[in-house]
Design a protein around this motif. Structure first.
Motif, mmCIF file in Angstrom:
data_model
loop_
_atom_site.group_PDB
_atom_site.id
_atom_site.type_symbol
_atom_site.label_atom_id
_atom_site.label_comp_id
_atom_site.label_asym_id
_atom_site.label_seq_id
_atom_site.Cartn_x
_atom_site.Cartn_y
_atom_site.Cartn_z
ATOM 1 N N MET A 94 0.933 -1.090 -0.167
ATOM 2 C CA MET A 94 -0.083 -0.126 -0.001
ATOM 3 C C MET A 94 0.783 1.134 0.035
ATOM 4 N N SER A 95 1.973 1.273 1.001
ATOM 5 C CA SER A 95 2.665 2.454 0.936
ATOM 6 C C SER A 95 3.698 2.679 -0.372
ATOM 7 N N LYS A 96 3.751 1.629 -1.147
ATOM 8 C CA LYS A 96 4.517 1.719 -2.403
ATOM 9 C C LYS A 96 3.455 2.090 -3.466
ATOM 10 N N LYS B 263 -10.280 5.099 0.714
ATOM 11 C CA LYS B 263 -9.916 4.258 -0.555
ATOM 12 C C LYS B 263 -10.045 2.898 0.286
ATOM 13 N N ILE B 264 -10.162 1.792 -0.690
ATOM 14 C CA ILE B 264 -10.202 0.402 -0.413
ATOM 15 C C ILE B 264 -9.239 -0.500 -1.274
ATOM 16 N N TYR B 265 -8.362 -0.790 -0.517
ATOM 17 C CA TYR B 265 -7.161 -1.396 -1.384
ATOM 18 C C TYR B 265 -7.357 -2.672 -1.410
ATOM 19 N N MET B 266 -8.114 -3.488 -0.492
ATOM 20 C CA MET B 266 -8.325 -4.778 -0.457
ATOM 21 C C MET B 266 -9.654 -5.502 0.028
ATOM 22 N N LYS C 19 -16.616 -3.723 3.880
ATOM 23 C CA LYS C 19 -15.856 -2.833 3.198
ATOM 24 C C LYS C 19 -15.413 -1.585 4.013
ATOM 25 N N ASN C 20 -16.097 -1.171 4.992
ATOM 26 C CA ASN C 20 -15.650 0.033 5.767
ATOM 27 C C ASN C 20 -14.417 -0.434 6.537
ATOM 28 N N ALA C 21 -14.464 -1.458 6.943
ATOM 29 C CA ALA C 21 -13.264 -1.861 7.757
ATOM 30 C C ALA C 21 -11.778 -1.838 7.226
ATOM 31 N N LEU D 84 -10.280 -0.053 -4.908
ATOM 32 C CA LEU D 84 -11.191 -0.871 -5.363
ATOM 33 C C LEU D 84 -12.603 -0.340 -5.146
ATOM 34 N N SER D 85 -12.660 0.864 -4.531
ATOM 35 C CA SER D 85 -14.064 1.533 -3.810
ATOM 36 C C SER D 85 -15.139 1.488 -5.193
ATOM 37 N N GLU D 86 -14.792 2.098 -6.073
ATOM 38 C CA GLU D 86 -15.818 2.194 -7.251
ATOM 39 C C GLU D 86 -16.369 0.683 -7.581
#
Length: 834
Positions: free
Chosen positions: A479-481, A513-516, A505-507, A487-489
């Motif tokens: 994530m940092s890189k 933003k949601i990356y996973m 999702k919220n977790a 993936l939100s949309e």
């Protein structure tokens, strides 16, 4: 069909853990698809990547031709079905142990029941059918036991759940039973079940096409126990296999004589002319036996193929479904079907030809169990899978052998949920080939670090995967890189039957933003006497409860874990998220508190623990290492909810992770027993609250060149069809969860019981449990539980291994608390700074 069967399992010290391990159910939701392999291929995987030479681009050199699939749902007729037979006139028949057989006279296009007087009579007598087989002229052979007392005693737990419609937890109970057998304390698979198996006294008869019945007259040797399976050759010869090593031939008049003795228990017999092909779970090579010359035949090419592709064939499948299924083709030819696809071999020939590529077909779907397969005219094939799924394979010469468009998927460990989703996706998108790479694949000796280095090199070179299964990967670093896509949309577009829980999702939101996102989840829980459970609101309260429980229960185990790492592993799932600060630094105070309270818990558990319990635990551990190459205190195993030892009184509390709705129903049902009237259960909190355990955590590479297709695959992973059967936890898909609450009323008793399970250990202790359908209040409690979780426990392998290593020393008194924390800090210093 409406009977509720008792399945008597032979458990080791941990019956509950086996129900939480990999299951193998049948997914019924596959439609017509265009997937398959190259009918002309004589070498598998020419490029070493599953492509068979296809370039991945549309050009005149693209190899053409592959099989396409058409699925037919016969689940209405198939409750417990274990074979597909073709008569010499082309008629197809599928026998079922609870329904009349169904037949097709148009090569499998249409099917209809065909009642028989003998079958109807057996059902009226409440007979338990153990096996049936049909000969090429329509002759039927049946083995059955009609004693109600014995219907649950036989090794029927080695079969699909279709054998027991009331037991709906696993569509294929071989997973549960194979592990329970493997964990047995003192006996081998055969010996472990002999005591109860001897209670059966099967009988059988032959039914000729004109209806004439001929009783089978057989006396098997003592070590064979009894006749278990029946097989009919393509020339009409009848053979019976047993629980031992002998095979008997049944003559025209029903009498029998010993035909052949082999090295181990037979689970599959196929025929090609005068050749008998024999296989079993414990076999190395196949056994080929010339029935006329009465001698074995050696086929090194065939043996090499089996050794390379099917060396580990599943154990305890009850001869009803097969990792490797063998059936005859044209003269001198046999076909071999399994997860690698469909292959053709001329006996004594120099090659094994790939007909259908497993990676591009339903053969590779882990939720499909293969029960039988036959050839059809015009080079077609028909396969029967569990749950009444019939699949026709038809060759199409006008489509590419391997689809030109690609999506790459990567995981460190082989992942059944992902494989299932790939099969579903490719069936709906035949123009796309999903290339799945497993970093620590079968036979792969590289380490996790080496696999991750290789993956990172691929990503940096622009050759990385499109979709990553992030379990046990350095997620924070990715994530940092900026390596992961938002993936939100995509996730917000999921609605209707594909909607996922908002709490999940919220977790995973970070800066909106949601990356996973996980494909499935587990829920930490604890159950026991309210007097103790009510204290367990945090780690101090948990330790207080253990000390009180010990004071009231001298000489008894409190929980099953009795090693330092076992105790640490149970409670790390509700504490590990607190071991790092919001800025990613090590939280030494939190780790110190965790170790302090775990020592109190460990000391309470070990104080006065019976020596017999420790011996059984160690033997259980040795068996797990021997069978699965993993110790009993591996966190994933030790967190399993142990219903057997809890019901038997060997432990006083269950503490672990809830993996599915049926398990939830089991523990709610325990509370209905009179002796557990004071029981309560609740979500387990530790240093963190509202914890859930994400499994199969997936993300999309920000560098993907095919984001649209990858998002489509992600939606399949999270969609109702894929989520309706999962391997590691409960669905994140709302509709799939609702589907798990539904139990067919014809399998529910008047009292609301839909399953009856029982178990016995090596000491002769027996327990049973009636499992009740969840009422609406109970269902809502589970919905609310999922809706309220907000803290994912994501495994950080490096940090946790350091805590386990140094924490073990502290719990056993080899170091001080301060020394343990400092050692952990030093061990992960470089890792935390990266």
């Amino acid at each position: 069909m409406k009977r509720i069967f008792s399945i008597l399992l032979f458990f080791s010290m941990a019956a509950a853990l086996v129900s939480g391990c990999g299951n193998n159910k049948d997914n019924l939701g596959v439609g017509t698809s265009d997937i398959g392999g190259d009918i002309n291929t004589t070498e598998e995987n020419k490029n070493g990547d599953g492509t068979n030479g296809a370039s991945g681009e549309n050009n005149e050199n693209t190899a053409m031709g592959r099989y396409v699939e058409t699925a037919i749902d016969l689940s209405e007729y198939c409750i417990r079905t274990d074979s597909l037979t073709k008569y010499e006139d082309g008629t197809l028949v599928i026998p079922d142990y609870y329904n009349s057989p169904i037949v097709s006279r148009d090569n499998g296009e249409t099917w209809e029941p065909e009642g028989t007087e003998w079958f109807t009579k057996l059902m009226k007598e409440d007979a338990y059918i153990m096996d049936m087989a049909y000969g090429p002229d329509g002759t039927a052979v049946v083995i059955y036991d009609k004693s109600d007392d014995n219907t649950d005693s036989e090794d029927d737990s080695n079969t699909d759940s279709e054998e027991d419609p009331a037991e709906t937890k696993d569509s294929d109970n071989q997973d549960e039973e194979s592990e329970s057998e493997a964990l047995g304390e003192n006996e081998t698979e055969t010996d472990n079940s002999k005591e109860d198996e001897y209670r059966l006294d099967p009988v059988g008869f032959i039914v000729k096409p004109d209806g004439t019945q001929i009783p089978i007259q057989i006396s098997v040797e003592e070590d064979d126990a009894y006749m278990r399976n029946v097989w009919v050759s393509d020339k009409g010869r009848i053979f019976v296999s047993t629980l031992g090593t002998n095979i008997y031939e049944i003559k025209e008049d029903g009498t029998a004589e010993k035909f052949l003795t082999i090295e181990d228990r037979t689970e599959l017999i196929a025929f090609q002319g005068d050749l008998m092909i024999i296989d079993g779970s414990r076999f190395g090579d196949l056994i080929l036996y010339d029935m006329e010359k009465k001698e074995r035949v050696v086929d090194e090419v065939l043996n090499d193929f089996v050794s390379e592709n099917y060396k580990e064939r599943d154990v305890y499948n009850g001869s009803e479904f097969f990792d490797l299924y063998i059936f005859p083709g044209e003269e001198g030819v046999i076909y071999l079907a399994g997860k690698k696809g469909l292959h053709r071999h001329v006996i004594g020939g120099s090659t094994v030809e790939q007909i259908i590529d497993g990676s591009l077909s339903c053969f590779n779907n882990p939720s499909y169990s293969l029960h039988g397969m036959v050839t059809l005219p015009d080079n077609e094939f028909l396969a029967l899978f569990g749950g009444g799924k019939l699949v026709r394979f038809t060759y199409n010469p006008d489509i590419p052998t391997v689809p030109n468009e690609r999506v790459k998927v990567y995981s460190l460990e082989d992942n059944d949920t992902v494989r299932q989703a790939i099969t579903i996706y490719q069936s709906n998108n035949p123009e796309v080939y999903v290339e799945y790479e497993v970093g620590l694949g079968e036979g792969n000796s590289i380490t996790r670090d080496d696999a991750l280095k290789k993956l990172n090199t691929q990503i940096m070179a622009g050759e990385g995967p499109d979709l990553l299964v992030l379990d046990d990967m350095p997620i924070d670093s990715y994530m940092s890189k900026g390596l992961l896509l938002d993936l939100s949309e995509c996730l917000n577009s999921l609605n209707g039957e594909n909607e996922i829980f908002e709490s999940i999702k919220n977790a995973f939101k970070k800066d909106d933003k949601i990356y996973m996102i996980p494909c499935e989840i587990q829920l930490p829980m604890v159950q026991g006497d309210e007097k103790y459970i009510s204290q367990m609101k945090d780690m101090k309260g948990i330790a207080d409860a253990f000390e009180d429980l010990r004071e009231d229960n001298e000489g008894k185990a409190l929980v099953y874990a009795c090693t330092e790492k076992g105790i640490l592993g149970i409670f790390s799932m509700v504490c590990a998220p607190a071991w790092k600060t919001e800025t990613g630094e090590l939280n030494k105070e939190s780790i110190e508190e965790f170790l302090l309270q775990c020592k109190r818990i460990y000391d309470a558990q070990m104080e006065g623990l019976p020596e017999k319990f420790l011996e059984d635990y160690e033997l259980n551990n040795e068996n797990l290492i021997a069978y699965y190459d993993t110790p009993r205190d591996n966190p994933d195993w030790i967190r399993s909810l142990d219903w057997f030892n809890y019901l038997s009184g060997k432990i006083q509390m269950v503490c672990g992770s809830l993996t599915d709705v049926n398990e939830y129903a089991e523990f709610r049902s325990i509370m209905r027993k009179k002796e557990f009237a004071d029981d309560v259960y609740m979500p387990l909190d530790g240093q963190s609250k509202n914890i859930f355990i994400p499994k199969n955590l997936v993300g999309i590479s920000a560098a993907s060149n095919n984001i649209e297709r990858t998002e489509e695959l992600l939606k399949v992973l999270l969609g109702k069809e894929n989520q309706s059967y999962l391997f590691k936890g409960m669905p994140v898909n709302k509709a799939a969860l609702e589907g798990e609450f539904i139990i067919d009323e014809k399998y529910v008793s008047e009292e609301g019981i839909y399953s009856y399970i029982g178990a016995s250990d090596q000491d002769g202790i027996m327990v049973d449990l009636e499992v009740y359908v969840l009422d609406e209040n109970q269902q809502q409690e589970l919905r609310d539980w999922i809706e309220n979780v907000n803290m994912p426990y994501i495994v950080d392998t490096v940090l946790e291994e350091a805590v386990y290593k140094e924490g073990t020393k502290y719990l056993r008194g080899a170091t001080s608390l301060d020394e343990a924390v400092k050692a952990i800090e030093q061990s992960v210093a470089i890792y935390m700074s990266e």
